[in-house]
Design a protein around this motif. Sequence first.
Motif, mmCIF file in Angstrom:
data_model
loop_
_atom_site.group_PDB
_atom_site.id
_atom_site.type_symbol
_atom_site.label_atom_id
_atom_site.label_comp_id
_atom_site.label_asym_id
_atom_site.label_seq_id
_atom_site.Cartn_x
_atom_site.Cartn_y
_atom_site.Cartn_z
ATOM 1 N N GLU A 24 -0.530 -15.736 -43.651
ATOM 2 C CA GLU A 24 0.674 -17.166 -44.216
ATOM 3 C C GLU A 24 0.584 -18.019 -45.167
ATOM 4 O OE1 GLU A 24 5.237 -17.895 -44.664
ATOM 5 O OE2 GLU A 24 4.632 -16.355 -42.567
ATOM 6 N N PHE A 25 0.012 -19.221 -43.926
ATOM 7 C CA PHE A 25 -0.022 -20.437 -43.984
ATOM 8 C C PHE A 25 -1.048 -20.895 -44.285
ATOM 9 C CE2 PHE A 25 3.028 -20.436 -40.244
ATOM 10 C CZ PHE A 25 4.133 -20.612 -41.169
ATOM 11 N N ALA A 26 -1.592 -19.669 -44.721
ATOM 12 C CA ALA A 26 -3.520 -20.435 -44.965
ATOM 13 C C ALA A 26 -3.263 -20.149 -46.810
ATOM 14 C CB ALA A 26 -5.109 -19.758 -44.443
ATOM 15 N N LEU A 27 -2.708 -18.299 -46.288
ATOM 16 C CA LEU A 27 -2.009 -18.001 -48.094
ATOM 17 C C LEU A 27 -2.065 -19.413 -49.334
ATOM 18 C CD1 LEU A 27 -2.417 -16.053 -49.953
ATOM 19 C CD2 LEU A 27 -0.468 -14.833 -48.919
ATOM 20 N N PRO A 78 0.727 -8.746 -67.656
ATOM 21 C CA PRO A 78 -0.437 -9.554 -67.146
ATOM 22 C C PRO A 78 0.157 -10.845 -65.774
ATOM 23 C CG PRO A 78 -1.090 -10.333 -69.402
ATOM 24 C CD PRO A 78 0.426 -9.078 -68.821
ATOM 25 N N LEU A 79 -0.173 -10.253 -64.437
ATOM 26 C CA LEU A 79 0.589 -11.383 -63.536
ATOM 27 C C LEU A 79 0.699 -13.209 -63.819
ATOM 28 C CD1 LEU A 79 -1.338 -9.564 -60.635
ATOM 29 C CD2 LEU A 79 0.586 -10.294 -61.138
ATOM 30 N N LYS A 80 -0.364 -13.417 -64.601
ATOM 31 C CA LYS A 80 -0.748 -14.816 -65.022
ATOM 32 C C LYS A 80 1.009 -15.319 -65.824
ATOM 33 C CE LYS A 80 -3.128 -19.029 -67.107
ATOM 34 N NZ LYS A 80 -4.878 -18.980 -67.511
ATOM 35 N N HIS A 81 0.951 -14.033 -66.558
ATOM 36 C CA HIS A 81 2.431 -14.049 -67.660
ATOM 37 C C HIS A 81 3.575 -14.461 -67.058
ATOM 38 C CE1 HIS A 81 -0.911 -13.195 -70.838
ATOM 39 N NE2 HIS A 81 0.120 -13.185 -72.195
ATOM 40 N N LEU A 82 3.356 -13.120 -65.496
ATOM 41 C CA LEU A 82 4.323 -13.085 -64.962
ATOM 42 C C LEU A 82 4.948 -14.475 -64.123
ATOM 43 C CD1 LEU A 82 6.489 -10.881 -63.644
ATOM 44 C CD2 LEU A 82 5.412 -10.351 -62.341
ATOM 45 N N GLY A 83 3.953 -15.017 -64.266
ATOM 46 C CA GLY A 83 4.130 -16.602 -63.568
ATOM 47 C C GLY A 83 4.823 -17.921 -63.657
ATOM 48 N N TYR A 84 3.693 -17.391 -65.456
ATOM 49 C CA TYR A 84 4.643 -18.281 -66.299
ATOM 50 C C TYR A 84 5.777 -18.123 -66.790
ATOM 51 C CZ TYR A 84 4.137 -21.400 -70.276
ATOM 52 O OH TYR A 84 4.733 -22.503 -71.523
ATOM 53 N N LYS A 85 6.738 -16.878 -66.915
ATOM 54 C CA LYS A 85 8.136 -16.775 -67.191
ATOM 55 C C LYS A 85 8.940 -16.954 -65.691
ATOM 56 C CE LYS A 85 10.201 -12.901 -69.132
ATOM 57 N NZ LYS A 85 9.904 -11.918 -69.820
ATOM 58 N N ALA A 86 7.668 -16.712 -64.349
ATOM 59 C CA ALA A 86 8.864 -16.330 -63.506
ATOM 60 C C ALA A 86 10.092 -18.254 -63.000
ATOM 61 C CB ALA A 86 7.553 -16.145 -61.811
ATOM 62 N N ALA A 118 -5.265 -11.533 -56.974
ATOM 63 C CA ALA A 118 -4.144 -10.921 -57.549
ATOM 64 C C ALA A 118 -3.358 -12.563 -57.682
ATOM 65 C CB ALA A 118 -4.015 -9.872 -57.456
ATOM 66 N N LEU A 119 -2.962 -12.655 -56.445
ATOM 67 C CA LEU A 119 -1.835 -13.244 -56.542
ATOM 68 C C LEU A 119 -2.454 -14.971 -57.067
ATOM 69 C CD1 LEU A 119 -0.312 -13.168 -52.807
ATOM 70 C CD2 LEU A 119 0.728 -13.055 -55.251
ATOM 71 N N GLU A 120 -3.325 -15.209 -57.056
ATOM 72 C CA GLU A 120 -3.931 -15.867 -57.814
ATOM 73 C C GLU A 120 -3.844 -16.261 -59.237
ATOM 74 O OE1 GLU A 120 -8.493 -16.387 -56.793
ATOM 75 O OE2 GLU A 120 -8.321 -16.978 -54.846
ATOM 76 N N PHE A 126 1.891 -19.785 -62.661
ATOM 77 C CA PHE A 126 3.407 -20.786 -62.625
ATOM 78 C C PHE A 126 3.089 -21.670 -62.222
ATOM 79 C CE2 PHE A 126 6.633 -21.764 -59.362
ATOM 80 C CZ PHE A 126 7.670 -21.229 -59.980
ATOM 81 N N SER A 127 1.830 -22.425 -61.561
ATOM 82 C CA SER A 127 0.960 -23.766 -62.213
ATOM 83 C C SER A 127 1.358 -24.174 -63.951
ATOM 84 C CB SER A 127 -0.051 -24.121 -61.867
ATOM 85 O OG SER A 127 -0.759 -25.165 -61.378
#
Length: 358
Positions: A24-27, A78-86, A118-120, A126-127
């Motif tokens: 968790e913490f390293a992630l 797309p996950l990148k779009h989802l991060g942005y939208k969140a 995928a999380l990246e 989001f970044s």
Amino acid sequence: MINMRYFCSMFENQERTEIDQLGEFALIEHLTAKFQLENEGIIVPLGDDAAVFKSDENTVYSTDMLVEGIHFDLSYVPLKHLGYKAAVVNISDIAAMNARCRYLSLNIAISNRFSAEALEEFYAGFSLACERYKVTLIGGDTSASQSGMVISVSAIGYADEKRIARRNSAKENDLLIVSGDLGGAFMGLQVLEREKAVFVDNPEIQPDLEGNDYILERQLKPEARVDIVEMLEELGVVPTSMIDISDGLASECHHIAKQSEVGIAIYEEKIPIDPMTHSRARDFELDPTTCALNGGEDYELLFTVKQEDWDKIKGNPNMTAIGHITDKNSGLQLITQSGNSHPIEAQGWNHFSSEDEG
């Protein structure tokens, strides 16, 4: 063009790093390493038990959740779009108070079908939003989930107390103003759902999304109208009430009317609808006005201003007067282009409706 085959197989990549390999913490350290400090006032940033920041202004706080299968479909998002939208939908909540967002906190729960890569992608989106809106990520947590992806974001902003706009202070004869145009996000969703259905029925057929860029972006990569907050300040206008359009124009009008104890009259011909939105609505045999009233997820700002402030914003291409505030007994009315009056029903997004969950 969005490649649906890619999204449907995005979690089957043989080259993947399992999350439990990192811990968790390293992630969290890995995912947040590239986030920048966008605001002054941070005393203790990411990496400690809690963030520490200081401010002499009034604090505005909001929190929101996004749940896979309810709020988003990873077969075409797309996950990148989802991060942005969140990030954006929470920044929009702060803007809806006529305030500016400075800090975000991100909590996410994921199942083992998600790899670290995928999380990246999600965190990269989001970044990007944090950089775009000059907002700092100050904390968060990750957890395992057995029922898909769950995202929870908290937003903190600041505003001068005299400029904070609430939903409960609209007055009779105030003008009703909306930013941007409406219905585009809803029509983008219709296109995506149509192409998903075609793909599921026959995976050999690739999605046909050409010519729909604007409405797809409205759905997949919305923007928070912080520019409207800045414009109003520059013009010396303080809204008498304000809300962002996440659940549909009709629903948001009902919120203002209920909390301000007023009625609202909207003129159909004044509702701003982009030509592409109008065209696609007709293609789907939908009424464009209904899409604008009930579609949701446009994240435009709906607000009221005093009559005497009209001259300050009149002619601004980013704002449209669509109606005015009436007495409570008049209710909410849509004045059609033919001059007829019809009650406005709130038929927008219902987070707890079983029909929406399909």
